[in-house]
Motif scaffolding. Sequence first.
Motif, mmCIF file in Angstrom:
data_model
loop_
_atom_site.group_PDB
_atom_site.id
_atom_site.type_symbol
_atom_site.label_atom_id
_atom_site.label_comp_id
_atom_site.label_asym_id
_atom_site.label_seq_id
_atom_site.Cartn_x
_atom_site.Cartn_y
_atom_site.Cartn_z
ATOM 1 N N THR A 57 60.599 5.194 4.595
ATOM 2 C CA THR A 57 61.554 4.763 3.573
ATOM 3 C C THR A 57 61.837 5.934 2.644
ATOM 4 O OG1 THR A 57 60.659 2.493 3.589
ATOM 5 C CG2 THR A 57 61.989 3.140 1.676
ATOM 6 N N VAL A 58 63.108 6.108 2.324
ATOM 7 C CA VAL A 58 63.490 7.078 1.303
ATOM 8 C C VAL A 58 63.808 6.308 0.029
ATOM 9 C CG1 VAL A 58 65.054 8.948 0.645
ATOM 10 C CG2 VAL A 58 64.546 8.546 3.072
ATOM 11 N N LEU A 59 63.175 6.692 -1.063
ATOM 12 C CA LEU A 59 63.498 6.141 -2.376
ATOM 13 C C LEU A 59 64.393 7.160 -3.079
ATOM 14 C CD1 LEU A 59 59.935 4.939 -3.453
ATOM 15 C CD2 LEU A 59 61.701 3.642 -2.243
ATOM 16 N N PHE A 60 65.605 6.744 -3.415
ATOM 17 C CA PHE A 60 66.557 7.637 -4.062
ATOM 18 C C PHE A 60 66.503 7.453 -5.573
ATOM 19 C CE2 PHE A 60 68.249 7.183 0.198
ATOM 20 C CZ PHE A 60 68.681 8.471 0.502
ATOM 21 N N TYR A 61 66.373 8.565 -6.274
ATOM 22 C CA TYR A 61 66.302 8.569 -7.738
ATOM 23 C C TYR A 61 67.350 9.511 -8.312
ATOM 24 C CZ TYR A 61 61.660 6.333 -7.601
ATOM 25 O OH TYR A 61 60.604 5.462 -7.408
ATOM 26 N N GLU A 62 67.664 9.297 -9.591
ATOM 27 C CA GLU A 62 68.446 10.251 -10.371
ATOM 28 C C GLU A 62 67.632 10.615 -11.609
ATOM 29 O OE1 GLU A 62 71.739 11.793 -10.125
ATOM 30 O OE2 GLU A 62 71.131 11.367 -8.052
ATOM 31 N N ASP A 63 67.492 11.900 -11.863
ATOM 32 C CA ASP A 63 66.684 12.382 -12.981
ATOM 33 C C ASP A 63 67.487 12.298 -14.275
ATOM 34 O OD1 ASP A 63 65.085 13.728 -14.802
ATOM 35 O OD2 ASP A 63 64.476 15.265 -13.353
ATOM 36 N N GLN A 64 67.086 11.387 -15.141
ATOM 37 C CA GLN A 64 67.818 11.160 -16.387
ATOM 38 C C GLN A 64 67.648 12.296 -17.389
ATOM 39 O OE1 GLN A 64 69.997 8.387 -16.353
ATOM 40 N NE2 GLN A 64 69.235 8.668 -14.259
ATOM 41 N N ALA A 115 64.125 12.380 -4.564
ATOM 42 C CA ALA A 115 63.741 11.452 -3.507
ATOM 43 C C ALA A 115 62.237 11.418 -3.336
ATOM 44 C CB ALA A 115 64.410 11.845 -2.185
ATOM 45 N N VAL A 116 61.737 10.241 -3.050
ATOM 46 C CA VAL A 116 60.353 10.048 -2.618
ATOM 47 C C VAL A 116 60.450 9.594 -1.166
ATOM 48 C CG1 VAL A 116 58.229 8.723 -2.931
ATOM 49 C CG2 VAL A 116 59.558 9.461 -4.937
ATOM 50 N N ILE A 117 59.853 10.359 -0.255
ATOM 51 C CA ILE A 117 59.945 10.084 1.178
ATOM 52 C C ILE A 117 58.592 9.578 1.649
ATOM 53 C CG2 ILE A 117 60.538 11.047 3.432
ATOM 54 C CD1 ILE A 117 61.970 13.352 1.841
ATOM 55 N N LEU A 118 58.583 8.380 2.184
ATOM 56 C CA LEU A 118 57.333 7.714 2.539
ATOM 57 C C LEU A 118 57.296 7.389 4.024
ATOM 58 C CD1 LEU A 118 57.410 5.167 -0.423
ATOM 59 C CD2 LEU A 118 56.082 7.290 -0.319
ATOM 60 N N PHE A 119 56.120 7.546 4.621
ATOM 61 C CA PHE A 119 55.933 7.263 6.031
ATOM 62 C C PHE A 119 54.750 6.313 6.240
ATOM 63 C CE2 PHE A 119 58.116 11.353 6.012
ATOM 64 C CZ PHE A 119 59.084 11.163 7.002
ATOM 65 N N GLY A 120 54.811 5.575 7.345
ATOM 66 C CA GLY A 120 53.686 4.744 7.758
ATOM 67 C C GLY A 120 53.252 3.727 6.714
ATOM 68 N N ALA A 121 51.945 3.719 6.446
ATOM 69 C CA ALA A 121 51.389 2.744 5.511
ATOM 70 C C ALA A 121 51.974 2.893 4.116
ATOM 71 C CB ALA A 121 49.863 2.879 5.462
ATOM 72 N N GLU A 122 52.323 4.119 3.724
ATOM 73 C CA GLU A 122 52.912 4.323 2.401
ATOM 74 C C GLU A 122 54.282 3.651 2.318
ATOM 75 O OE1 GLU A 122 51.301 5.972 -0.316
ATOM 76 O OE2 GLU A 122 49.734 5.472 1.129
ATOM 77 N N SER A 123 55.045 3.739 3.392
ATOM 78 C CA SER A 123 56.342 3.062 3.434
ATOM 79 C C SER A 123 56.159 1.545 3.392
ATOM 80 C CB SER A 123 57.098 3.462 4.706
ATOM 81 O OG SER A 123 58.293 2.721 4.851
ATOM 82 N N GLN A 124 55.198 1.054 4.119
ATOM 83 C CA GLN A 124 54.942 -0.390 4.138
ATOM 84 C C GLN A 124 54.598 -0.910 2.750
ATOM 85 O OE1 GLN A 124 52.134 -1.330 7.355
ATOM 86 N NE2 GLN A 124 53.003 0.386 8.509
ATOM 87 N N LYS A 125 53.946 -0.070 1.943
ATOM 88 C CA LYS A 125 53.588 -0.485 0.577
ATOM 89 C C LYS A 125 54.825 -0.837 -0.245
ATOM 90 C CE LYS A 125 49.389 2.302 -0.066
ATOM 91 N NZ LYS A 125 48.824 3.438 -0.836
ATOM 92 N N VAL A 126 55.909 -0.074 -0.064
ATOM 93 C CA VAL A 126 57.135 -0.347 -0.825
ATOM 94 C C VAL A 126 57.594 -1.773 -0.597
ATOM 95 C CG1 VAL A 126 59.592 0.199 -1.040
ATOM 96 C CG2 VAL A 126 57.953 2.031 -0.772
ATOM 97 N N TRP A 127 57.571 -2.176 0.676
ATOM 98 C CA TRP A 127 58.107 -3.494 1.013
ATOM 99 C C TRP A 127 57.142 -4.610 0.661
ATOM 100 C CZ3 TRP A 127 62.817 -2.814 0.722
ATOM 101 C CH2 TRP A 127 63.354 -1.573 1.074
#
Length: 199
Positions: free
Chosen positions: A95-102, A51-63
């Motif tokens: 925002t939480v970005l959910f990943y799976e490690d291939q 997981a990549v956990i983002l807050f504030g301005a970093e979260s806004q960047k995703v969107w």
Amino acid sequence: MNHAFIDTLKQRRTQYALGRNLSASPEELTALIQAAIKQTPSSFNSQSSRAVILFGAESQKVWQIAIDEVRKVAPAEGFENTEAKLNSFAAGVGTVLFYEDQDVVRSLQEKFALYADNFPVWSEQASGMAQLAVWTALATNDVGASLQHYNPLIDAAVAAEWNVPASWKLRAQMPFGSNEGGFGEKTFMDDAERFRVAG
């Protein structure tokens, strides 16, 4: 029977009206999210979820990335509605970005060749369980969230922005924040169409 867990699951609902009126700190929320993922089961205890956990301005960047990438493929007509929806996700706390490690998946495929075809499926199942665990943990702390899937459109830009390892595969995005709206009634299909019980 004890229905406490079912009552907890009932608290998990989709919230699109997100705000920033939370008493919990980013550190507290991070610890909650990490604990939920750590306690999520995975095949062969592979712990493939990331997981990549983002807050504030970093979260806004995703969107903003999502807006930029969707704009490239969506019709211009009516795009303002899409943009408004994406901005509603940015209105939250994080925002939480959910990943799976291939790399984990491939390693298991090599080590346990008999089950090789199943490991990608089991990885997806682990991811789904991690998403539910986090979503429910947030809900029990009165934090609203929803589950979004703008992958693979945003994958490359997001990976570049946060230096995500190449082996991590983006599976979902979960914007979260304060509940600024209510929840509608949840409906269910007939049990007879969904379940079979024998014995």
